[in-house]
Design a protein around this motif. Structure first.
Motif, mmCIF file in Angstrom:
data_model
loop_
_atom_site.group_PDB
_atom_site.id
_atom_site.type_symbol
_atom_site.label_atom_id
_atom_site.label_comp_id
_atom_site.label_asym_id
_atom_site.label_seq_id
_atom_site.Cartn_x
_atom_site.Cartn_y
_atom_site.Cartn_z
ATOM 1 N N ASN A 158 -30.714 35.036 34.551
ATOM 2 C CA ASN A 158 -29.704 33.980 34.478
ATOM 3 C C ASN A 158 -28.337 34.587 34.823
ATOM 4 O OD1 ASN A 158 -28.411 35.003 31.998
ATOM 5 N ND2 ASN A 158 -30.345 34.428 31.031
ATOM 6 N N PRO A 159 -27.324 33.745 35.052
ATOM 7 C CA PRO A 159 -26.010 34.267 35.464
ATOM 8 C C PRO A 159 -25.400 35.286 34.491
ATOM 9 C CG PRO A 159 -26.109 31.927 35.878
ATOM 10 C CD PRO A 159 -27.362 32.277 35.115
ATOM 11 N N ALA A 160 -25.489 35.051 33.201
ATOM 12 C CA ALA A 160 -24.878 35.966 32.229
ATOM 13 C C ALA A 160 -25.543 37.344 32.285
ATOM 14 C CB ALA A 160 -24.978 35.375 30.818
ATOM 15 N N TRP A 161 -26.868 37.374 32.284
ATOM 16 C CA TRP A 161 -27.583 38.653 32.327
ATOM 17 C C TRP A 161 -27.312 39.365 33.649
ATOM 18 C CZ3 TRP A 161 -31.168 41.188 35.304
ATOM 19 C CH2 TRP A 161 -31.720 42.349 34.762
ATOM 20 N N LEU A 162 -27.364 38.628 34.753
ATOM 21 C CA LEU A 162 -27.131 39.238 36.062
ATOM 22 C C LEU A 162 -25.709 39.785 36.183
ATOM 23 C CD1 LEU A 162 -29.057 36.682 38.264
ATOM 24 C CD2 LEU A 162 -29.582 39.123 38.083
ATOM 25 N N SER A 163 -24.742 39.068 35.677
ATOM 26 C CA SER A 163 -23.363 39.537 35.713
ATOM 27 C C SER A 163 -23.232 40.850 34.942
ATOM 28 C CB SER A 163 -22.429 38.472 35.136
ATOM 29 O OG SER A 163 -21.100 38.893 35.240
ATOM 30 N N ALA A 164 -23.793 40.907 33.751
ATOM 31 C CA ALA A 164 -23.759 42.139 32.951
ATOM 32 C C ALA A 164 -24.505 43.268 33.666
ATOM 33 C CB ALA A 164 -24.365 41.881 31.574
ATOM 34 N N TYR A 165 -25.635 42.936 34.261
ATOM 35 C CA TYR A 165 -26.422 43.950 34.985
ATOM 36 C C TYR A 165 -25.602 44.536 36.139
ATOM 37 C CZ TYR A 165 -29.996 46.262 37.667
ATOM 38 O OH TYR A 165 -30.708 47.228 38.348
ATOM 39 N N PHE A 166 -24.977 43.671 36.941
ATOM 40 C CA PHE A 166 -24.218 44.159 38.090
ATOM 41 C C PHE A 166 -22.947 44.891 37.665
ATOM 42 C CE2 PHE A 166 -26.772 41.051 40.560
ATOM 43 C CZ PHE A 166 -27.338 41.974 41.424
ATOM 44 N N ASN A 167 -22.333 44.497 36.567
ATOM 45 C CA ASN A 167 -21.180 45.246 36.054
ATOM 46 C C ASN A 167 -21.592 46.654 35.632
ATOM 47 O OD1 ASN A 167 -19.123 43.375 36.487
ATOM 48 N ND2 ASN A 167 -19.531 42.333 34.556
#
Length: 181
Positions: A158-167
């Motif tokens: 989901n967007p939240a997990w992916l954002s944290a992953y890419f950060n």
């Protein structure tokens, strides 16, 4: 492709993506599709032929995803939105990785990674503005890709997990860049 054939393939694709090869049972497929098993045999003859259709469909989906990646300007939010939209395709690719000891899965996985990965590496390098060689970027990407597929599942993609992953990936890449300078 006939409508019924298309329904079988899309349903089988979803089942494979979520449950792997062990989830592909003709009786389960027929029940989920709401069409008799004889329709399955009419279109595909057997499960082995059906899986080949699923693999071809996955490569088509990989091309669609790569086309969208090519037009993305950044990882967050553009690429993340593409990944969420193609959640099922990523989960299918994950199943290919899990089962890559089977040659036809490995071959499809390699093709899919090449299709999707080429555009992703370009976007990633541009978005992070890393000062690394193409070889270093590709090696780092290989490690990141392996880690990504180890972590994803139907719930966390989901967007939240992916954002944290890419950060987190950005932080790791920056540290790597400092080491190789």
């Amino acid at each position: 492709m006939t409508d019924n054939k298309d329904i079988w393939i899309k349903t089988g694709y979803e089942i494979f993506a979520l449950s792997g090869e062990n989830g592909l049972k003709i009786e389960v497929l027929a029940k989920k599709v709401g069409i008799s098993k004889s329709s399955f045999y009419h279109h595909f003859a057997d499960l082995e032929i059906f899986v080949e259709y699923l693999l071809k469909f996955h490569l088509q989906q990989s091309e669609v995803m790569a086309g969208k990646e090519k037009n993305a300007k950044n990882i967050d939010p553009e690429l993340i939105n593409i990944l969420v939209e193609h959640k099922l395709d990523l989960l299918f690719n994950r199943q290919l990785r899990i089962n890559q000891q089977q040659q036809h899965y490995k071959k499809t996985l390699d093709k899919s990674n090449q299709i999707i990965g080429n555009e992703f590496v370009k976007l990633w390098a541009k978005d992070l503005n890393l000062n690394l060689s193409q070889g270093q970027l590709e090696s780092l990407f290989e490690l990141a890709l392996e880690n990504f597929y180890l972590q994803i599942n139907a719930e966390n993609l989901n967007p939240a997990w992916l954002s944290a992953y890419f950060n987190n990936l950005k932080r790791i890449a920056r540290n790597f860049e400092l080491i190789v300078r």
